[in-house]
Design a protein around this motif. Structure first.
Motif, PDB file in Angstrom:
ATOM      1  N   THR A   1       0.828  -1.210   0.000  1.00 36.23           N
ATOM      2  CA  THR A   1       0.000   0.000   0.000  1.00 36.23           C
ATOM      3  C   THR A   1       0.859   1.255   0.000  1.00 36.23           C
ATOM      4  O   THR A   1       0.567   2.217  -0.711  1.00 36.23           O
ATOM      5  CB  THR A   1      -0.934   0.006   1.225  1.00 36.23           C
ATOM      6  N   LEU A   2       1.907   1.267   0.780  1.00 35.72           N
ATOM      7  CA  LEU A   2       2.802   2.421   0.840  1.00 35.72           C
ATOM      8  C   LEU A   2       3.422   2.700  -0.522  1.00 35.72           C
ATOM      9  O   LEU A   2       3.513   3.862  -0.951  1.00 35.72           O
ATOM     10  CB  LEU A   2       3.890   2.183   1.884  1.00 35.72           C
ATOM     11  N   ALA A   3       3.836   1.664  -1.220  1.00 43.96           N
ATOM     12  CA  ALA A   3       4.447   1.840  -2.540  1.00 43.96           C
ATOM     13  C   ALA A   3       3.448   2.408  -3.540  1.00 43.96           C
ATOM     14  O   ALA A   3       3.810   3.200  -4.417  1.00 43.96           O
ATOM     15  CB  ALA A   3       4.982   0.502  -3.041  1.00 43.96           C
ATOM     16  N   ALA A   4       2.184   2.034  -3.398  1.00 47.15           N
ATOM     17  CA  ALA A   4       1.168   2.474  -4.348  1.00 47.15           C
ATOM     18  C   ALA A   4       0.638   3.876  -4.059  1.00 47.15           C
ATOM     19  O   ALA A   4       0.332   4.633  -4.985  1.00 47.15           O
ATOM     20  CB  ALA A   4      -0.002   1.485  -4.351  1.00 47.15           C
ATOM     21  N   ARG A   5       0.554   4.245  -2.763  1.00 44.48           N
ATOM     22  CA  ARG A   5      -0.125   5.496  -2.414  1.00 44.48           C
ATOM     23  C   ARG A   5       0.704   6.465  -1.585  1.00 44.48           C
ATOM     24  O   ARG A   5       0.246   7.555  -1.276  1.00 44.48           O
ATOM     25  CB  ARG A   5      -1.427   5.191  -1.672  1.00 44.48           C
ATOM     26  N   HIS A   6       1.889   6.059  -1.172  1.00 45.83           N
ATOM     27  CA  HIS A   6       2.767   6.894  -0.338  1.00 45.83           C
ATOM     28  C   HIS A   6       2.242   7.084   1.077  1.00 45.83           C
ATOM     29  O   HIS A   6       2.756   7.910   1.822  1.00 45.83           O
ATOM     30  CB  HIS A   6       3.027   8.265  -0.989  1.00 45.83           C
ATOM     31  N   TYR A   7       1.223   6.351   1.456  1.00 49.24           N
ATOM     32  CA  TYR A   7       0.764   6.322   2.843  1.00 49.24           C
ATOM     33  C   TYR A   7       0.036   5.009   3.053  1.00 49.24           C
ATOM     34  O   TYR A   7      -0.357   4.326   2.104  1.00 49.24           O
ATOM     35  CB  TYR A   7      -0.143   7.506   3.176  1.00 49.24           C
ATOM     36  N   VAL A   8      -0.147   4.646   4.321  1.00 51.35           N
ATOM     37  CA  VAL A   8      -0.829   3.388   4.636  1.00 51.35           C
ATOM     38  C   VAL A   8      -1.597   3.572   5.940  1.00 51.35           C
ATOM     39  O   VAL A   8      -1.159   4.280   6.846  1.00 51.35           O
ATOM     40  CB  VAL A   8       0.181   2.223   4.725  1.00 51.35           C
ATOM     41  N   SER A   9      -2.749   2.945   6.024  1.00 53.35           N
ATOM     42  CA  SER A   9      -3.611   3.065   7.195  1.00 53.35           C
ATOM     43  C   SER A   9      -3.864   1.699   7.820  1.00 53.35           C
ATOM     44  O   SER A   9      -3.661   0.658   7.172  1.00 53.35           O
ATOM     45  CB  SER A   9      -4.955   3.685   6.790  1.00 53.35           C
ATOM     46  N   PRO A  10      -4.332   1.663   9.064  1.00 56.88           N
ATOM     47  CA  PRO A  10      -4.701   0.378   9.675  1.00 56.88           C
ATOM     48  C   PRO A  10      -5.745  -0.391   8.861  1.00 56.88           C
ATOM     49  O   PRO A  10      -5.671  -1.620   8.757  1.00 56.88           O
ATOM     50  CB  PRO A  10      -5.255   0.795  11.046  1.00 56.88           C
ATOM     51  N   VAL A  11      -6.705   0.329   8.270  1.00 58.16           N
ATOM     52  CA  VAL A  11      -7.724  -0.329   7.456  1.00 58.16           C
ATOM     53  C   VAL A  11      -7.084  -1.003   6.246  1.00 58.16           C
ATOM     54  O   VAL A  11      -7.439  -2.132   5.877  1.00 58.16           O
ATOM     55  CB  VAL A  11      -8.805   0.674   7.009  1.00 58.16           C
ATOM     56  N   ASP A  12      -6.108  -0.333   5.623  1.00 60.91           N
ATOM     57  CA  ASP A  12      -5.393  -0.924   4.481  1.00 60.91           C
ATOM     58  C   ASP A  12      -4.739  -2.249   4.869  1.00 60.91           C
ATOM     59  O   ASP A  12      -4.769  -3.222   4.098  1.00 60.91           O
ATOM     60  CB  ASP A  12      -4.305   0.026   3.971  1.00 60.91           C
ATOM     61  N   VAL A  13      -4.145  -2.278   6.042  1.00 60.23           N
ATOM     62  CA  VAL A  13      -3.454  -3.485   6.494  1.00 60.23           C
ATOM     63  C   VAL A  13      -4.441  -4.615   6.745  1.00 60.23           C
ATOM     64  O   VAL A  13      -4.216  -5.759   6.340  1.00 60.23           O
ATOM     65  CB  VAL A  13      -2.624  -3.190   7.761  1.00 60.23           C
ATOM     66  N   LEU A  14      -5.549  -4.316   7.409  1.00 51.67           N
ATOM     67  CA  LEU A  14      -6.551  -5.351   7.691  1.00 51.67           C
ATOM     68  C   LEU A  14      -7.133  -5.927   6.403  1.00 51.67           C
ATOM     69  O   LEU A  14      -7.393  -7.131   6.314  1.00 51.67           O
ATOM     70  CB  LEU A  14      -7.662  -4.775   8.574  1.00 51.67           C
ATOM     71  N   VAL A  15      -7.312  -5.067   5.407  1.00 54.04           N
ATOM     72  CA  VAL A  15      -7.773  -5.553   4.097  1.00 54.04           C
ATOM     73  C   VAL A  15      -6.676  -6.375   3.430  1.00 54.04           C
ATOM     74  O   VAL A  15      -6.928  -7.453   2.881  1.00 54.04           O
ATOM     75  CB  VAL A  15      -8.194  -4.380   3.195  1.00 54.04           C
ATOM     76  N   GLY A  16      -5.453  -5.878   3.495  1.00 52.82           N
ATOM     77  CA  GLY A  16      -4.338  -6.521   2.813  1.00 52.82           C
ATOM     78  C   GLY A  16      -4.012  -7.910   3.335  1.00 52.82           C
ATOM     79  O   GLY A  16      -3.578  -8.776   2.570  1.00 52.82           O
ATOM     80  N   ILE A  17      -4.206  -8.146   4.627  1.00 54.47           N
ATOM     81  CA  ILE A  17      -3.903  -9.475   5.171  1.00 54.47           C
ATOM     82  C   ILE A  17      -5.119 -10.402   5.093  1.00 54.47           C
ATOM     83  O   ILE A  17      -5.051 -11.552   5.536  1.00 54.47           O
ATOM     84  CB  ILE A  17      -3.382  -9.391   6.626  1.00 54.47           C
ATOM     85  N   GLY A  18      -6.215  -9.897   4.543  1.00 51.23           N
ATOM     86  CA  GLY A  18      -7.369 -10.756   4.285  1.00 51.23           C
ATOM     87  C   GLY A  18      -8.367 -10.885   5.415  1.00 51.23           C
ATOM     88  O   GLY A  18      -9.261 -11.730   5.360  1.00 51.23           O
ATOM     89  N   TRP A  19      -8.246 -10.056   6.435  1.00 46.27           N
ATOM     90  CA  TRP A  19      -9.177 -10.121   7.562  1.00 46.27           C
ATOM     91  C   TRP A  19     -10.404  -9.223   7.379  1.00 46.27           C
ATOM     92  O   TRP A  19     -11.366  -9.339   8.128  1.00 46.27           O
ATOM     93  CB  TRP A  19      -8.473  -9.705   8.854  1.00 46.27           C
ATOM     94  N   LEU A  20     -10.351  -8.337   6.418  1.00 46.11           N
ATOM     95  CA  LEU A  20     -11.419  -7.364   6.241  1.00 46.11           C
ATOM     96  C   LEU A  20     -11.786  -7.266   4.770  1.00 46.11           C
ATOM     97  O   LEU A  20     -10.933  -6.995   3.926  1.00 46.11           O
ATOM     98  CB  LEU A  20     -10.960  -6.000   6.771  1.00 46.11           C
ATOM     99  N   ASP A  21     -13.045  -7.503   4.474  1.00 48.79           N
ATOM    100  CA  ASP A  21     -13.511  -7.482   3.092  1.00 48.79           C
ATOM    101  C   ASP A  21     -13.730  -6.030   2.631  1.00 48.79           C
ATOM    102  O   ASP A  21     -14.334  -5.240   3.361  1.00 48.79           O
ATOM    103  CB  ASP A  21     -14.828  -8.253   2.988  1.00 48.79           C
ATOM    104  N   PRO A  22     -13.250  -5.650   1.449  1.00 47.88           N
ATOM    105  CA  PRO A  22     -13.447  -4.277   0.959  1.00 47.88           C
ATOM    106  C   PRO A  22     -14.922  -3.879   0.886  1.00 47.88           C
ATOM    107  O   PRO A  22     -15.265  -2.722   1.122  1.00 47.88           O
ATOM    108  CB  PRO A  22     -12.810  -4.308  -0.440  1.00 47.88           C
ATOM    109  N   GLY A  23     -15.795  -4.830   0.557  1.00 47.89           N
ATOM    110  CA  GLY A  23     -17.224  -4.523   0.521  1.00 47.89           C
ATOM    111  C   GLY A  23     -17.761  -4.149   1.886  1.00 47.89           C
ATOM    112  O   GLY A  23     -18.610  -3.264   2.018  1.00 47.89           O
ATOM    113  N   ALA A  24     -17.248  -4.810   2.927  1.00 50.14           N
ATOM    114  CA  ALA A  24     -17.661  -4.481   4.291  1.00 50.14           C
ATOM    115  C   ALA A  24     -17.165  -3.089   4.681  1.00 50.14           C
ATOM    116  O   ALA A  24     -17.867  -2.338   5.375  1.00 50.14           O
ATOM    117  CB  ALA A  24     -17.118  -5.526   5.266  1.00 50.14           C
ATOM    118  N   VAL A  25     -15.958  -2.749   4.233  1.00 50.40           N
ATOM    119  CA  VAL A  25     -15.435  -1.401   4.505  1.00 50.40           C
ATOM    120  C   VAL A  25     -16.342  -0.338   3.874  1.00 50.40           C
ATOM    121  O   VAL A  25     -16.664   0.678   4.494  1.00 50.40           O
ATOM    122  CB  VAL A  25     -13.994  -1.244   3.968  1.00 50.40           C
ATOM    123  N   GLU A  26     -16.777  -0.595   2.650  1.00 46.67           N
ATOM    124  CA  GLU A  26     -17.638   0.364   1.962  1.00 46.67           C
ATOM    125  C   GLU A  26     -18.969   0.524   2.700  1.00 46.67           C
ATOM    126  O   GLU A  26     -19.472   1.638   2.867  1.00 46.67           O
ATOM    127  CB  GLU A  26     -17.879  -0.105   0.525  1.00 46.67           C
TER     128      GLU A  26
END
Length: 250
Positions: free
Chosen positions: A20-45
């Motif tokens: 995420t950092l490489a793509a956007r120059h910043y990263v958030s806790p939500v990004d990490v939870l999505v990235g490791i597969g614990w949080l579905d992007p649809g649920a975030v929306e």
């Protein structure tokens, strides 16, 4: 958590954060939870739309593992020299209420979830722009339905435009946007002027007749994004009438 499992989790956290950092120059806790597969992007929306009371409710693991992952993430961010930036999270609803992350609602936990980590390689000005953009309230989205045989879940009325809520479609009067006037897309300069002066506005979208539309029942499915970009077209916006008149005259 035993050392072996903690090491494996650390590797997953770092991999997600680095991507995420490489793509956007910043990263958030939500990004990490999505990235490791614990949080579905649809649920975030759906959470961002105010349809879920707190984010941890839809994270697919227990609170102890979430806490451990977040500690590992913050340790990685600090060691990498990233710059912490507290960010505002408000719902994509007219009320603009602050979104809640944790089950407990503890202010310290909420602040940690809201904190984004920005690349230290960026200039101060670029970091400020990124932080401002991340804290910007999301645009409200109003729908022009293809089928006019719908009723508001609150009052039983209907209309030309609607806003989706968790129980179903709602008319603009019930969501407090009935006083805004429609401005069709096409004049980009006028639209920018109106949005700059109008404190309240919303994007108006319509599902394309030439593409597969999403039935009402599908809007609240866990893996269904609320407004799939590939199946809708932006046709205009609704804004304060007095600002529209003033901008047309300039």
């Amino acid at each position: 958590m035993n050392p072996e499992n903690r090491s494996k989790l650390a590797g997953r956290v770092v991999k997600a954060a680095e991507a995420t950092l490489a793509a956007r120059h910043y990263v958030s806790p939500v990004d990490v939870l999505v990235g490791i597969g614990w949080l579905d992007p649809g649920a975030v929306e759906r959470w961002r739309q105010g349809q879920i009371d707190y984010l941890e409710r839809v994270v697919q693991t227990n609170l102890s593992r979430i806490s451990e992952a977040m500690k590992l993430f913050r340790s990685w961010a600090t060691a990498k020299g990233l710059v912490a930036s507290e960010t505002s999270y408000v719902a994509r609803k007219p009320s603009r209420r602050r979104l809640r992350f944790s089950k407990s609602g503890n202010p310290t936990i909420e602040r940690l979830y809201r904190t984004h980590w920005l690349s230290g390689e960026l200039s101060k000005r670029k970091r400020e722009r990124l932080a401002e953009k991340a804290s910007r309230a999301p645009e409200l989205v109003v729908i022009q339905p293809l089928n006019d045989a719908w009723t508001c879940h609150q009052c039983g009325g209907t209309g030309d435009l609607l806003m989706m809520e968790n129980p179903g479609p709602a008319c603009l009067r019930c969501v407090g946007l009935h006083d805004l006037e429609f401005l069709a897309a096409g004049d980009a300069l006028l639209t920018r002027r109106v949005k700059a002066k109008s404190g309240r506005h919303a994007v108006v979208v319509r599902f394309s007749r030439s593409r597969r539309t999403v039935p009402w029942a599908a809007w609240n499915r866990p893996r269904q994004s609320a407004w799939p970009p590939s199946r809708r077209e932006e046709i205009g916006g609704i804004h304060n009438n007095q600002h529209m008149d003033g901008c047309r005259e300039t």
